[in-house]
Every structure is written in C-alpha cells, then in structure tokens.
Design a protein around this motif. Structure first.
Motif: not given
Length: 274
Positions: A108-110, A215-219, A223-228, A250-259
């Motif tokens: 999903s990260h890709g 909305l993009f940021g909220l997504f 989504l990535w908080t759930v994944r984390f 989890q490591l890949l999810s953190i940058p998405f959450i920050l973005i």
C-alpha cells in the motif's frame, strides 16, 4: 474449536477451466469499480466532464497497480530483481518452473506514492487544475477501495497477525496453522470503513473540502495512523526485521502521517486554484 476461535479455510479461486478467477483479484476489481462510482459522483458535483473521469480511472488503475507491485518488491522482496525479474511485472512465477500466480505481493505504501505520481501526470495531461485539487477528491474513493483490498488479503491468508495466545482469533488452516492469530486484515478493513465515512462526510457536508490539501492530508493521517497501530498485531513480513522496535510498515507510515498533518494545518496554496 473454541467458541471465539474461527478456522479459516476458504477456496481462493473459482476454476473456470481455462482460467482461475482469484477472489483476491475480484476484490481489487470491486475496489476500482466502487472507487469509480464514488469519483463519478464527486466529479459530477464539480461539473467535470465524463472524458476526464474516464481518464482518471485509467491513470489510477495503471499507477496504483504498478506502484503497489514495485513497492512490495523494493520494501519487502528486493531479491526478485535478480532472482525472478519478470515475475515483478507479470502474474507468473518463472523461477523453479512456470506457474500462474495472479497479481500477488502488493504494498500500500508503493500504491500511495504511485497514486500521487499518476495524479500529477493526469493533471498535467488532462485536467490542468492542481494536483491537490485532484488528490483531495480521489482519496475518498481510495479509502473505500482499501477496505476491499484488505478483505482480499484475508481471503488469501496473507499479511497475517501474531498469535493471540488465547482462544480468540482465526486459525489459518491453509498455512498449516493450529493456533489462533489476530485477523489483522479485518481489523484494518473495519477501521478503513470509518476512514472512508469521515472523508465522505467531510467532502459533502463541510467547507473543509474547499481548503486545498485538507482532505488529502486528512486521508494520510487517518489511513496511515490506522496502519501504524494495526501493525502491532501483525507478523513481520520480513523475517530479518522481526526484532525491530517498529516494523517496516510502521516506519514507512510515519512520513505519510507527518505529510498529512502538514497539508491539514500548515500548507497554504501559493496561487489561487484555476
């Protein structure tokens, strides 16, 4: 079998003689069809043409599928690059004998990275608005699609959870299991339903849909908080990383959450939307 223990031993495909219809592939098809329907409603609300809708569907399918596959290979199975290169792009295994496998091993990260790139190309060639305008709208459909992808993972008995150590859980019989594990795929699917509903409500019922990037940021945050957090219940997908404090997902999810937080609370568009 105990009352709270479910033995999971489904058929994974329908054998049509000339072709095996894998239910995992069906879940991806359902995800794209429902995503197309949701996006169609949004595009009509925005007075966009049917031609632009058809184009976004093509860009999305190609981009997400290609990105999901490359993401899996890069992050989880890089040995395929040298050991079985053509299996990266084709639904076949060549190493150790030719075999039809369907499209398996999708990250999903890709897919998320590829979605952003494909929407950039789509905007440049077709819509000519802003990339964020598109992303703010397609993420509603993507969140819904994620529900069915995780259900597909459950059908395939893949991305399994850790042993529960209790009578609660799912026994993945096709993996030769006898002890219950967390149905992590279903945990994710369940929470993604709420991610979709929150995004859907925010777009249709609030003025936040007019705040570019929100909305993009909220997504990304949802989504990535759930994944984390669901990752804590999953087995490590790469055995060598099993003892890491945080796993690869989890490591890949953190940058998405920050973005996502950046686009929700900090980002200000430099120019007005066309």
């Amino acid at each position: 079998m105990h009352a709270l223990e479910i033995v999971w031993d489904p058929i994974k495909f329908l054998d049509l003689g000339f072709f095996k219809l894998h239910f995992y592939s069906v879940m991806w098809i359902v995800a794209f069809i429902l995503g197309f329907y949701v996006t169609k409603r949004i595009y009509r609300n925005e007075n966009q043409s049917d031609e632009s809708l058809d184009s976004i569907f093509i860009y999305s399918v190609i981009g997400i599928m290609l990105g999901a596959r490359l993401g899996h290979v890069i992050f989880y199975q890089p040995e395929l690059i040298t050991e079985d290169f053509f299996s990266i792009f084709l639904p076949f295994k060549f190493k150790g004998g030719f075999e039809f496998t369907g499209f398996q091993g999708l990250a999903s990260h890709g897919a998320a990275i590829a979605m952003i790139i494909s929407m950039y190309l789509y905007n440049k060639k077709v819509l000519k608005k802003t990339v964020l305008w598109i992303l703010d709208r397609v993420v509603v459909a993507v969140a819904l699609g994620a529900v069915f992808v995780r259900i597909g993972n459950f059908i395939n008995s893949e991305i399994i959870g850790k042993y529960t150590g209790t009578d609660f859980g799912v026994v993945f019989k096709q993996l030769g299991e006898t002890a219950p594990r967390h149905p992590s795929q279903l945990y994710e699917a369940f929470f993604y339903v709420f991610v979709f509903l929150i995004l859907f409500f925010t777009y249709w019922r609030t003025k936040k849909s007019q705040q570019q990037g929100f909305l993009f940021g909220l997504f990304l945050v949802l989504l990535w908080t759930v994944r984390f957090f669901v990752e804590f219940s999953k087995e490590a997908q790469v055995e060598e990383r099993a003892d890491w404090l945080l796993n690869t997902g989890q490591l890949l999810s953190i940058p998405f959450i920050l973005i996502g937080l950046y686009f929700m609370f900090i980002y200000k568009p430099k120019t007005k939307e066309a």
